[in-house]
Design an enzyme around this catalytic site. Sequence first.
Site, PDB file in Angstrom:
ATOM      1  CB  CYS A 136     -69.168 -21.409 -68.109  1.00 31.43           C
ATOM      2  SG  CYS A 136     -70.989 -21.418 -68.337  1.00 31.43           S
ATOM      3  CB  CYS A 139     -71.730 -19.784 -65.573  1.00 32.55           C
ATOM      4  SG  CYS A 139     -71.837 -21.507 -66.391  1.00 32.55           S
ATOM      5  CG  ASP A 140     -68.693 -17.520 -64.552  1.00 38.08           C
ATOM      6  OD1 ASP A 140     -69.769 -17.252 -63.691  1.00 38.08           O
ATOM      7  OD2 ASP A 140     -67.952 -18.176 -64.575  1.00 38.08           O
TER       8      ASP A 140
END
Length: 315
Positions: A136, A139-140
């Site tokens: 992701c 997200c990261d």
Amino acid sequence: MEDKKTKLLIIGSGPAGYTAAIYASRANLQPVLYEGHQPGGQLTQTTEIENFPGYPEGTLGMEMMDDFRRQSLRFGAEIVNGIITKVDFSKRPFVCEDDSGRRIVAESVIVCTGAQAKYLGLDDEEKYRGLGVSACATCDGFFYRKKVVAVVGGGDTACEEALYLSSLASKVYMVVRKDYLRASHTMKRRVEQKENIEILFKCNTVGLYGEDGVEGMSLVRNKGEENEEYFNVPIDGFFLAIGHKPNTDIFKGQLDLDAEGYIITKSPTTATSVPGVFAAGDCADPIYRQAVTSAGTGCRAALDAEKFLVDANDL
Ligand code: NDP
């Protein structure tokens, strides 16, 4: 703990679950919706949504899902922040259990459990999970500002992830096993126009290396051909974008699933192999997997459930 009784249990959030809840609550079915591991589903992991009708300027996935959620609450859906861990569809009413051990006794069920990112199956993905391996980018990606990353895959998801990362990282490699990108024309063009994205065609990942985290990937180019070549590329982050697996493990043996685990529905309805259980969204859709098609099937499932309950004299 007292059983929870409902006319309709909706398992899973995301566009399908929330849309089913909007329609079902407006039809006075007083649905109970379990949001699952990731309230709002996959769209909460993406950035901008530009192709959902009604948002001419686009919107953020997270905001769109929050709108869906609030709309379902407005009409009286009961939303539970929990996970359904067990189902028994052998007879009606269906008995399900949540992660707190509570039993939910439901006259009908709509399954909207979605899908999740696939991994390559390399031991190193496990070894470095959270230490440089992610599925992701939104997200990261933040952790890779001005660093070098790789995205595996050649579809729309991979292009989207690579584009997102290209605005944070200094360099993005795309590792593509074919000699072309499978993504849509627009996505391909956007990727090709980015100076800091380099596509490594006909490459497969063999492994990852690094002391305390990912420091590089080992690739093979032209695998099995005369000019097969092994080489290493230093990277700081390794992102998977190679497709999805439906979240249907708890329905094995209860509902008919296809070879990939997608729930089989009786087209053109959302009926599954068990009367009174319906399926909507990505858990039953190996083909389209769009927010708008998911929302569409969520609507159909709510209408199907309502008709089922009327026919069964449960309303
Ligand atoms: P896709 O199935 O379209 O693409 C998967 C990619 O991963 C392909 O390039 C595939 O290669 C590659 N791949 C699969 N398995 C492996 C493996 N073991 N090793 C290496 N590479 C592998 O999945 P997506 O998630 O990209 O997209 C799913 C659907 O969602 C599509 O219909 C897509 O159009 C849609 N989508 C739309 C978006 C948008 O419109 N904004 C955004 C994201 C997705 P190969 O081609 O060789 O099979």
